[in-house]
Design a protein around this motif. Structure first.
Motif, PDB file in Angstrom:
ATOM      1  N   ASN A 213       0.825  -1.211   0.000  1.00 36.28           N
ATOM      2  CA  ASN A 213       0.000   0.000   0.000  1.00 36.28           C
ATOM      3  C   ASN A 213       0.861   1.263   0.000  1.00 36.28           C
ATOM      4  O   ASN A 213       1.749   1.418   0.835  1.00 36.28           O
ATOM      5  CB  ASN A 213      -0.895  -0.011   1.241  1.00 36.28           C
ATOM      6  CG  ASN A 213      -1.851   1.156   1.283  1.00 36.28           C
ATOM      7  OD1 ASN A 213      -2.216   1.713   0.254  1.00 36.28           O
ATOM      8  ND2 ASN A 213      -2.260   1.546   2.471  1.00 36.28           N
ATOM      9  N   CYS A 214       0.596   2.168  -0.941  1.00 37.96           N
ATOM     10  CA  CYS A 214       1.291   3.461  -0.996  1.00 37.96           C
ATOM     11  C   CYS A 214       0.315   4.616  -0.816  1.00 37.96           C
ATOM     12  O   CYS A 214       0.529   5.712  -1.334  1.00 37.96           O
ATOM     13  CB  CYS A 214       2.026   3.605  -2.332  1.00 37.96           C
ATOM     14  SG  CYS A 214       3.341   2.404  -2.589  1.00 37.96           S
ATOM     15  N   ALA A 215      -0.761   4.370  -0.097  1.00 35.41           N
ATOM     16  CA  ALA A 215      -1.822   5.369  -0.004  1.00 35.41           C
ATOM     17  C   ALA A 215      -1.403   6.560   0.848  1.00 35.41           C
ATOM     18  O   ALA A 215      -0.519   6.488   1.698  1.00 35.41           O
ATOM     19  CB  ALA A 215      -3.087   4.741   0.567  1.00 35.41           C
ATOM     20  N   TRP A 216      -2.069   7.667   0.597  1.00 35.35           N
ATOM     21  CA  TRP A 216      -1.935   8.894   1.394  1.00 35.35           C
ATOM     22  C   TRP A 216      -3.287   9.575   1.364  1.00 35.35           C
ATOM     23  O   TRP A 216      -3.943   9.658   0.331  1.00 35.35           O
ATOM     24  CB  TRP A 216      -0.862   9.808   0.801  1.00 35.35           C
ATOM     25  CG  TRP A 216      -0.689  11.110   1.535  1.00 35.35           C
ATOM     26  CD1 TRP A 216       0.141  11.353   2.576  1.00 35.35           C
ATOM     27  CD2 TRP A 216      -1.356  12.356   1.266  1.00 35.35           C
ATOM     28  NE1 TRP A 216       0.045  12.660   2.982  1.00 35.35           N
ATOM     29  CE2 TRP A 216      -0.871  13.304   2.189  1.00 35.35           C
ATOM     30  CE3 TRP A 216      -2.305  12.770   0.333  1.00 35.35           C
ATOM     31  CZ2 TRP A 216      -1.309  14.625   2.209  1.00 35.35           C
ATOM     32  CZ3 TRP A 216      -2.756  14.067   0.355  1.00 35.35           C
ATOM     33  CH2 TRP A 216      -2.248  14.996   1.282  1.00 35.35           C
ATOM     34  N   ASP A 217      -3.730  10.047   2.504  1.00 37.90           N
ATOM     35  CA  ASP A 217      -5.046  10.695   2.569  1.00 37.90           C
ATOM     36  C   ASP A 217      -4.922  11.945   3.420  1.00 37.90           C
ATOM     37  O   ASP A 217      -4.453  11.877   4.567  1.00 37.90           O
ATOM     38  CB  ASP A 217      -6.077   9.743   3.182  1.00 37.90           C
ATOM     39  CG  ASP A 217      -7.509  10.118   2.820  1.00 37.90           C
ATOM     40  OD1 ASP A 217      -7.700  11.106   2.079  1.00 37.90           O
ATOM     41  OD2 ASP A 217      -8.432   9.414   3.264  1.00 37.90           O
ATOM     42  N   PHE A 218      -5.320  13.066   2.862  1.00 42.10           N
ATOM     43  CA  PHE A 218      -5.258  14.318   3.609  1.00 42.10           C
ATOM     44  C   PHE A 218      -6.473  14.422   4.511  1.00 42.10           C
ATOM     45  O   PHE A 218      -7.621  14.363   4.049  1.00 42.10           O
ATOM     46  CB  PHE A 218      -5.216  15.513   2.663  1.00 42.10           C
ATOM     47  CG  PHE A 218      -5.130  16.832   3.383  1.00 42.10           C
ATOM     48  CD1 PHE A 218      -3.917  17.279   3.891  1.00 42.10           C
ATOM     49  CD2 PHE A 218      -6.249  17.612   3.577  1.00 42.10           C
ATOM     50  CE1 PHE A 218      -3.827  18.476   4.580  1.00 42.10           C
ATOM     51  CE2 PHE A 218      -6.176  18.816   4.253  1.00 42.10           C
ATOM     52  CZ  PHE A 218      -4.957  19.251   4.749  1.00 42.10           C
TER      53      PHE A 218
END
Length: 418
Positions: A213-218
């Motif tokens: 997983n390389c997710a990013w969530d602001f």
């Protein structure tokens, strides 16, 4: 080194690119972005530079048109304007958007591609090892259905037709290559999965790396969401996260979701940014926004209802949550991910044509009550925890920048110590 990222105009597409860019920035590298203007505010909040399409800015990297040769050519032109403002050592593109690999070929730049959570290539090895259940699965298309293995080959042929038309438009030579050497993968393909979900690595092209997983969530302060979550937790009712919007040309399932779960003893946080119909009445037990940050809701949720996009599936599995998947047809990864999640025992699913308030409600009951689904989701969560993630993907991007040639799995570690 300097890295120029490109991204489709959606939170799910931009998030992994921001995650990798932050890793590279922390290591002293320079980064910049090329994407549509609607993503500008999010990039600004992340501290990233967006380069416009030209002196007169305009849309590009539009999700709905991504397979259109004219849109691909517009992506290339946007990148080429960016090259006059920022001189990169590496271009970083995305699956389903060919602008980066085409621009890389034109300007002799090494190119990486941030992949989805499932391989969409019909490699000879993967077709040979495909289970009978995979072969028998029928993928719904606008013009009927296809067995999954035939769908893979048909979709790839369509993607390559668009790619080759762009090559002609840009005076690039067309190359007849086997699936395993697809030009759509660039010199480095970062597949956001793990062997426990995708299957054996050795059926994948040699420059494909399973990075997890390389997710990013602001996560912006949202008092309304915080209040809703407090009330939902206090109620003792299960919380679901749902993404019911249109995917490419496939309809969403908002109407059925609302009719099925409205007023029921369940709380539903709905991220509705790509809704394809009027919202209408919002039930009292629903919280609806254009974008509801997964990072705010998933730690408190019991399951996820989605069209099987990469961002939703990765969000669920990294939080050990089972899924109800309603995959769209067309050219995305939805059917691929649905099959993998079913094989891993972490999901139930409905075909779009079979979605009614009654069938959706019945599957939500299974989602919330099946202990095996939850146990299998915990097993996959552990697998993703062991995966390299964004830090490992950044290692590979640094290697590509140093060596400037395709990055083979043979000499690249893909796991970190647990």
């Amino acid at each position: 080194m300097r890295y120029l990222f490109t991204a489709l105009t959606s939170y799910g597409s931009l998030g992994p690119a921001i995650s990798l860019a932050l890793q590279l920035q922390q290591r002293g590298h320079e980064v910049a972005f090329v994407t549509g203007p609607s993503m500008g505010p999010l990039l600004e909040r992340a501290g990233m530079r967006r380069i416009p399409r030209g002196e007169k800015d305009g849309p590009s990297f539009i999700v709905e048109f991504t397979a259109n040769p004219l849109e691909q050519a517009r992506q290339v032109k946007h990148i080429e304007y960016a090259l006059t403002q920022f001189s990169p050592d590496v271009l970083v593109g995305q699956a389903m958007a060919f602008g980066a690999v085409l621009a890389g070929a034109r300007h002799k730049l090494p190119t990486a591609v941030i992949g989805l959570a499932a391989s969409i290539l019909p490699t000879d090895a993967s077709l040979a090892r495909m289970s009978p259940e995979f072969r028998a699965y029928q993928v719904q298309r606008l013009a009927g259905t296809l067995p999954y293995d035939e769908f893979l080959k048909d979709r790839y042929a369509r993607l390559m037709e668009s790619h080759d038309i762009c090559c002609e438009m840009l005076w690039l030579p067309k190359r007849e290559l086997p699936y395993s050497q697809s030009p759509l993968l660039g010199d480095l393909h970062l597949l956001q999965s793990v062997p426990e979900l995708e299957g054996p690595e050795d059926v994948l092209p040699e420059n494909t790396h399973l990075v997890g997983n390389c997710a990013w969530d602001f996560v912006a302060p949202d008092p309304d969401l915080e209040k809703w979550l407090d009330e939902a937790r206090a109620s003792g009712e299960p919380i679901l996260y749902a993404q019911p919007g249109r995917v490419f040309n496939s309809p969403g399932f908002w109407e059925q979701l609302r009719a099925s779960l409205g007023g029921k003893p369940v709380r539903v946080a709905v991220s509705i940014g790509r809704l394809d119909a009027p919202m209408g009445h919002v039930p009292d037990n629903f919280f609806v926004r254009g974008h509801v940050a997964q990072a705010s809701v998933l730690p408190h949720a019991r399951g996820v209802v989605s069209s099987a996009t990469t961002s939703a599936v990765l969000g669920a599995l990294t939080h050990a949550l089972p899924l109800l998947l309603i995959p769209g047809g067309g050219g995305g990864e939805q059917s691929d991910l649905t099959l993998r999640c079913l094989a891993a025992g972490v999901a139930v699913h409905l075909r779009p044509a079979d979605v009614t308030p009654e069938s959706l409600g019945a599957q939500v009951e299974v989602l919330l009550s099946d202990a095996d689904l939850r146990s299998n989701a915990r097993r996959l969560q552990e697998a993703f925890t062991r995966a390299p993630g964004s830090a490992g993907a950044a290692d590979l991007l640094e290697r590509l920048g140093r060596e400037r040639q395709p990055v083979s799995r043979a000499a690249a570690p893909t796991r970190k110590l647990a």
